[in-house]
Design a protein around this motif. Structure first.
Motif, mmCIF file in Angstrom:
data_model
loop_
_atom_site.group_PDB
_atom_site.id
_atom_site.type_symbol
_atom_site.label_atom_id
_atom_site.label_comp_id
_atom_site.label_asym_id
_atom_site.label_seq_id
_atom_site.Cartn_x
_atom_site.Cartn_y
_atom_site.Cartn_z
ATOM 1 N N ASP A 1 0.832 -1.211 0.000
ATOM 2 C CA ASP A 1 0.000 0.000 0.000
ATOM 3 C C ASP A 1 0.864 1.258 0.000
ATOM 4 O OD1 ASP A 1 -2.249 -1.533 -0.023
ATOM 5 O OD2 ASP A 1 -2.734 -1.262 2.104
ATOM 6 N N ILE A 2 1.941 1.227 0.779
ATOM 7 C CA ILE A 2 2.832 2.391 0.844
ATOM 8 C C ILE A 2 3.458 2.647 -0.526
ATOM 9 C CG2 ILE A 2 4.973 3.301 1.820
ATOM 10 C CD1 ILE A 2 2.837 3.485 3.802
ATOM 11 N N ALA A 3 3.953 1.571 -1.148
ATOM 12 C CA ALA A 3 4.589 1.716 -2.464
ATOM 13 C C ALA A 3 3.598 2.246 -3.494
ATOM 14 C CB ALA A 3 5.156 0.375 -2.916
ATOM 15 N N HIS A 4 2.356 1.762 -3.429
ATOM 16 C CA HIS A 4 1.334 2.228 -4.365
ATOM 17 C C HIS A 4 1.054 3.720 -4.171
ATOM 18 C CE1 HIS A 4 -2.256 2.193 -6.847
ATOM 19 N NE2 HIS A 4 -2.911 2.787 -5.845
ATOM 20 N N GLU A 5 0.879 4.143 -2.924
ATOM 21 C CA GLU A 5 0.584 5.548 -2.646
ATOM 22 C C GLU A 5 1.782 6.437 -2.968
ATOM 23 O OE1 GLU A 5 -2.269 6.723 -2.066
ATOM 24 O OE2 GLU A 5 -3.275 4.803 -1.802
ATOM 25 N N PHE A 6 2.987 5.913 -2.783
ATOM 26 C CA PHE A 6 4.179 6.689 -3.104
ATOM 27 C C PHE A 6 4.273 6.937 -4.617
ATOM 28 C CE2 PHE A 6 8.644 6.701 -4.428
ATOM 29 C CZ PHE A 6 9.087 7.855 -3.807
ATOM 30 N N LYS A 7 3.973 5.909 -5.383
ATOM 31 C CA LYS A 7 4.020 6.074 -6.837
ATOM 32 C C LYS A 7 2.952 7.070 -7.312
ATOM 33 C CE LYS A 7 5.918 1.458 -7.636
ATOM 34 N NZ LYS A 7 5.668 0.085 -8.143
ATOM 35 N N ALA A 8 1.791 7.047 -6.648
ATOM 36 C CA ALA A 8 0.755 8.029 -6.995
ATOM 37 C C ALA A 8 1.243 9.442 -6.683
ATOM 38 C CB ALA A 8 -0.526 7.718 -6.223
ATOM 39 N N THR A 9 1.937 9.587 -5.561
ATOM 40 C CA THR A 9 2.492 10.896 -5.210
ATOM 41 C C THR A 9 3.527 11.352 -6.224
ATOM 42 O OG1 THR A 9 2.113 10.490 -2.853
ATOM 43 C CG2 THR A 9 3.729 12.174 -3.416
ATOM 44 N N MET A 10 4.366 10.395 -6.689
ATOM 45 C CA MET A 10 5.393 10.753 -7.673
ATOM 46 C C MET A 10 4.760 11.186 -8.992
ATOM 47 S SD MET A 10 8.198 10.606 -6.108
ATOM 48 C CE MET A 10 9.213 10.909 -7.553
ATOM 49 N N SER A 11 3.613 10.605 -9.317
ATOM 50 C CA SER A 11 2.939 11.032 -10.545
ATOM 51 C C SER A 11 2.438 12.468 -10.423
ATOM 52 C CB SER A 11 1.779 10.089 -10.860
ATOM 53 O OG SER A 11 0.758 10.196 -9.881
ATOM 54 N N TYR A 12 2.009 12.859 -9.214
ATOM 55 C CA TYR A 12 1.609 14.253 -8.979
ATOM 56 C C TYR A 12 2.811 15.187 -9.090
ATOM 57 C CZ TYR A 12 -3.087 13.039 -7.321
ATOM 58 O OH TYR A 12 -4.379 12.599 -7.232
ATOM 59 N N LEU A 13 3.992 14.713 -8.595
ATOM 60 C CA LEU A 13 5.169 15.575 -8.607
ATOM 61 C C LEU A 13 5.594 15.935 -10.024
ATOM 62 C CD1 LEU A 13 7.494 14.236 -5.754
ATOM 63 C CD2 LEU A 13 5.836 16.090 -5.723
ATOM 64 N N GLY A 14 5.310 15.033 -10.978
ATOM 65 C CA GLY A 14 5.639 15.345 -12.365
ATOM 66 C C GLY A 14 4.928 16.596 -12.841
ATOM 67 N N ARG A 15 3.710 16.812 -12.336
ATOM 68 C CA ARG A 15 2.965 18.017 -12.716
ATOM 69 C C ARG A 15 3.533 19.268 -12.042
ATOM 70 N NH1 ARG A 15 -2.997 15.480 -11.349
ATOM 71 N NH2 ARG A 15 -2.719 13.475 -12.441
ATOM 72 N N PHE A 16 4.284 19.066 -10.957
ATOM 73 C CA PHE A 16 4.866 20.203 -10.239
ATOM 74 C C PHE A 16 6.291 20.507 -10.712
ATOM 75 C CE2 PHE A 16 1.436 19.025 -7.462
ATOM 76 C CZ PHE A 16 1.029 20.215 -6.875
ATOM 77 N N GLY A 17 6.715 19.848 -11.802
ATOM 78 C CA GLY A 17 8.028 20.141 -12.355
ATOM 79 C C GLY A 17 9.147 19.286 -11.797
ATOM 80 N N PHE A 18 8.806 18.109 -11.229
ATOM 81 C CA PHE A 18 9.861 17.263 -10.686
ATOM 82 C C PHE A 18 10.692 16.653 -11.807
ATOM 83 C CE2 PHE A 18 11.187 12.888 -9.628
ATOM 84 C CZ PHE A 18 12.096 13.163 -8.632
ATOM 85 N N ASP A 19 12.013 16.612 -11.596
ATOM 86 C CA ASP A 19 12.945 15.991 -12.538
ATOM 87 C C ASP A 19 13.943 15.163 -11.736
ATOM 88 O OD1 ASP A 19 15.683 16.159 -14.264
ATOM 89 O OD2 ASP A 19 13.919 16.259 -15.578
ATOM 90 N N GLN A 20 14.331 14.009 -12.263
ATOM 91 C CA GLN A 20 15.246 13.118 -11.544
ATOM 92 C C GLN A 20 16.561 13.817 -11.185
ATOM 93 O OE1 GLN A 20 14.795 10.207 -10.294
ATOM 94 N NE2 GLN A 20 12.838 9.593 -11.209
ATOM 95 N N SER A 21 16.967 14.758 -12.025
ATOM 96 C CA SER A 21 18.228 15.461 -11.756
ATOM 97 C C SER A 21 18.135 16.409 -10.558
ATOM 98 C CB SER A 21 18.653 16.249 -13.000
ATOM 99 O OG SER A 21 17.665 17.232 -13.328
ATOM 100 N N ASP A 22 16.915 16.721 -10.117
ATOM 101 C CA ASP A 22 16.766 17.603 -8.958
ATOM 102 C C ASP A 22 17.204 16.937 -7.664
ATOM 103 O OD1 ASP A 22 15.738 19.522 -10.619
ATOM 104 O OD2 ASP A 22 13.645 19.014 -10.217
ATOM 105 N N GLY A 23 17.153 15.605 -7.628
ATOM 106 C CA GLY A 23 17.470 14.881 -6.396
ATOM 107 C C GLY A 23 16.243 14.666 -5.553
ATOM 108 N N LEU A 24 16.150 13.502 -4.906
ATOM 109 C CA LEU A 24 14.962 13.144 -4.119
ATOM 110 C C LEU A 24 15.372 12.434 -2.848
ATOM 111 C CD1 LEU A 24 11.857 12.823 -3.826
ATOM 112 C CD2 LEU A 24 12.079 10.666 -5.100
ATOM 113 N N ASN A 25 14.840 12.900 -1.702
ATOM 114 C CA ASN A 25 14.987 12.224 -0.417
ATOM 115 C C ASN A 25 13.642 11.614 -0.044
ATOM 116 O OD1 ASN A 25 17.656 13.196 -0.138
ATOM 117 N ND2 ASN A 25 16.893 15.102 0.802
#
Length: 528
Positions: A221-245
């Protein structure tokens, strides 16, 4: 030393969708006092009793953790400082017309797409609806009579905690722009808070299973919700080169399972709530579970000296403003009492010092009296009558006061007259009080003497010039006799005063003219 040692002592009301959780936050940690469901009978009375009795009436901080929280990022055009507040208020009302509880948080972000700088300022507009849970919570706080520390939203207040925690786990070398904080709350919801460059970017609240029942299901469930959150971040301009914690609050074994299931390049950190609190320098105290994150949010928000974004609403002001006025009134009253005490202490010191000085003088007087008595006794033994000598000296002093110093007086008068003027008659008499003054209640002040001086001018003298010479003489006499009263009692050709009518023949006209050219000056000696 833990930073929580200096944290304010508060009662935190955590508003969740299922119930109101009441926490006591202080230097010794965080303690869950009670969990009150929204549908319980006498909700406001029960919660108010817990706040006032079990929590000791400490200041109440209301922390909203419900699913229905609304956020919008808005850019405000550049306006003057005087107009900025009005523009923000209008923008907020337009953005959330149906949500009375709202506020705006300024962001450091200044650029738009492509990294180009845009004019104006960027704000996060936040709002929550006027729900039954909100009304019940405010009603309970009102009935408790405890001070209201504020009403705030959990994701906004915890953004600074996540930023500080990311720096701690990265040992001060955190270069990632994005940080995702994941933690399950005691109500069963999973709260994800995403920050970008230390500021809130996204938050989500979703229900999941408890990890003690089925850890594998929990990880999925955590992994599923995390992936949904990452899909939202794409709309906020997230890029892998920005770095993620990614920071997860969980039991150690479950955290290792999730790291493999994420499948996203990131700096992953799994820790218990106690580990996170220790890294942040706050104290949680003893807790039954180590994987619930809401206790961490409560400890952080409850220990803040100032909220990041206090929410505003009429209901909040109705409760908080009277309490704030009462606190200010009590504070000023305490200051007044302290000032009065300080003044009384100073007055007591002054009075005590004066009393000590009086006692010292009285003691000196007693000692001098004893010395005088001994000296008088010694003189009497030698044949001297001290009393007689003192009486004689006193009589001499009185006589000296009554003595007219004639030589000194006439010398001063001569100095004032000069060489051209002379007096025909000088009469000196002892000063006696007037008849009416003898019957006065107070002792009348009588001059030592009264002196009348008459001078005659030739009949060819111009009256105005003669009178001027008399006035000048009076002025000079007053200067040389400063403690005397010098007055002109008769001027040349003074027809206003007639002593008697004389009828005669022969040289009567000549005698009248001679009388008209007589001037008179009176001097009254010092008053005794």
């Amino acid at each position: 030393m833990s930073l929580s040692f200096f944290a304010p002592s508060r009662t935190v009301l955590l508003i969740s969708d299922e119930a109101l959780l009441i926490y006591s936050v202080g230097g010794r940690g965080v303690r869950l006092i009670d969990t009150v469901p929204w549908n319980v009978e006498n909700f406001e009375a029960n919660v108010a009793a817990v706040i006032s009795k079990e929590c000791g009436g400490k200041p109440v901080l209301i922390l909203n953790d419900m699913v229905e929280q609304h956020y919008r990022k808005e850019r405000i055009p550049k306006v003057s400082v005087m107009d900025k507040g009005n523009v923000l208020a209008r923008k907020l009302m337009v953005a959330f017309p149906n949500y009375p509880v709202r506020a705006a948080l300024p962001l450091k972000e200044k650029t738009g797409k492509g990294g180009k700088a845009l004019p104006g300022s960027v704000y996060i507009f936040a709002a929550v609806p006027d729900t039954e849970a909100f009304q019940k919570t405010m009603g309970a706080a009102r009935r408790s009579l405890a001070p209201i520390a504020g009403f705030c939203l959990l994701p906004i207040e915890s953004a600074s905690m996540i930023k500080a925690l990311a720096k701690k786990v990265m040992k001060g070398k955190d270069k990632a722009k994005w940080t995702v904080f994941i933690g399950q709350h005691q109500n069963g919801g999973l709260r994800q808070v995403v920050i970008k460059n230390g500021e809130l970017a996204l938050t989500r609240m979703t229900p999941i299973v408890d990890n003690d029942d089925d850890p594998a299901k929990w990880v999925a469930d955590i992994a599923h919700e995390f992936k949904a959150t990452m899909s939202y971040l794409g709309r906020f301009g997230f890029d892998q080169s920005d770095g993620l914690n990614v920071i997860l609050i969980a039991n150690p074994s479950v955290g290792e399972m999730l790291e493999e299931a994420l499948g996203v390049p990131c700096n992953f950190f799994s820790m218990t709530s106690q580990d996170a609190a220790q890294a942040l320098g706050i104290s949680l105290g003893r807790q039954d579970t180590l994987y619930h994150a809401d206790i961490l949010h409560v400890a952080w928000a409850g220990g803040k000296a100032a909220l990041t974004l206090p929410m505003k609403a009429k209901e909040i002001e109705k409760v908080s403003q009277p309490r704030q006025i009462a606190v200010l009134a009590s504070f000023f009253l305490l200051l007044g009492v302290a000032f009065q005490g300080y003044q009384l202490f100073n007055y007591y010191e002054v009075v005590s010092g004066n009393q000590s000085a009086i006692n010292d003088e009285m003691q000196k007087k007693a000692n001098l009296g004893m010395q005088l008595a001994k000296e008088v006794k010694r003189k009497e033994d030698l044949g001297f009558d001290i009393t007689l000598i003192q009486s004689a000296l006193a009589v001499n002093d009185q006589l000296e006061l009554k003595r007219i110093k004639v030589l000194e007086l006439f010398h001063r008068i001569g100095v004032a007259m000069g060489t051209e003027l002379r007096f025909d008659i000088i009469e000196v008499s002892k000063g006696v009080p007037a008849v009416i003054e003898k019957w006065a209640n107070e002792q009348p002040k009588v001059p030592l003497f009264r002196m009348t001086m008459r001078m005659t001018f030739p009949s060819t003298t111009d009256p105005e010039r003669g009178n001027k010479e008399v006035q000048d003489l009076q002025a000079r006499l007053q200067i040389v006799l400063p403690d005397h009263v010098v007055k002109v009692t008769k001027k040349l050709e003074d027809y206003e005063y007639v002593d008697s009518i004389v009828v005669q023949t022969g040289d009567a006209e000549k005698d009248a003219k001679a009388a008209d050219f007589t001037a008179e000056i009176r001097i009254e000696g010092p008053q005794t």
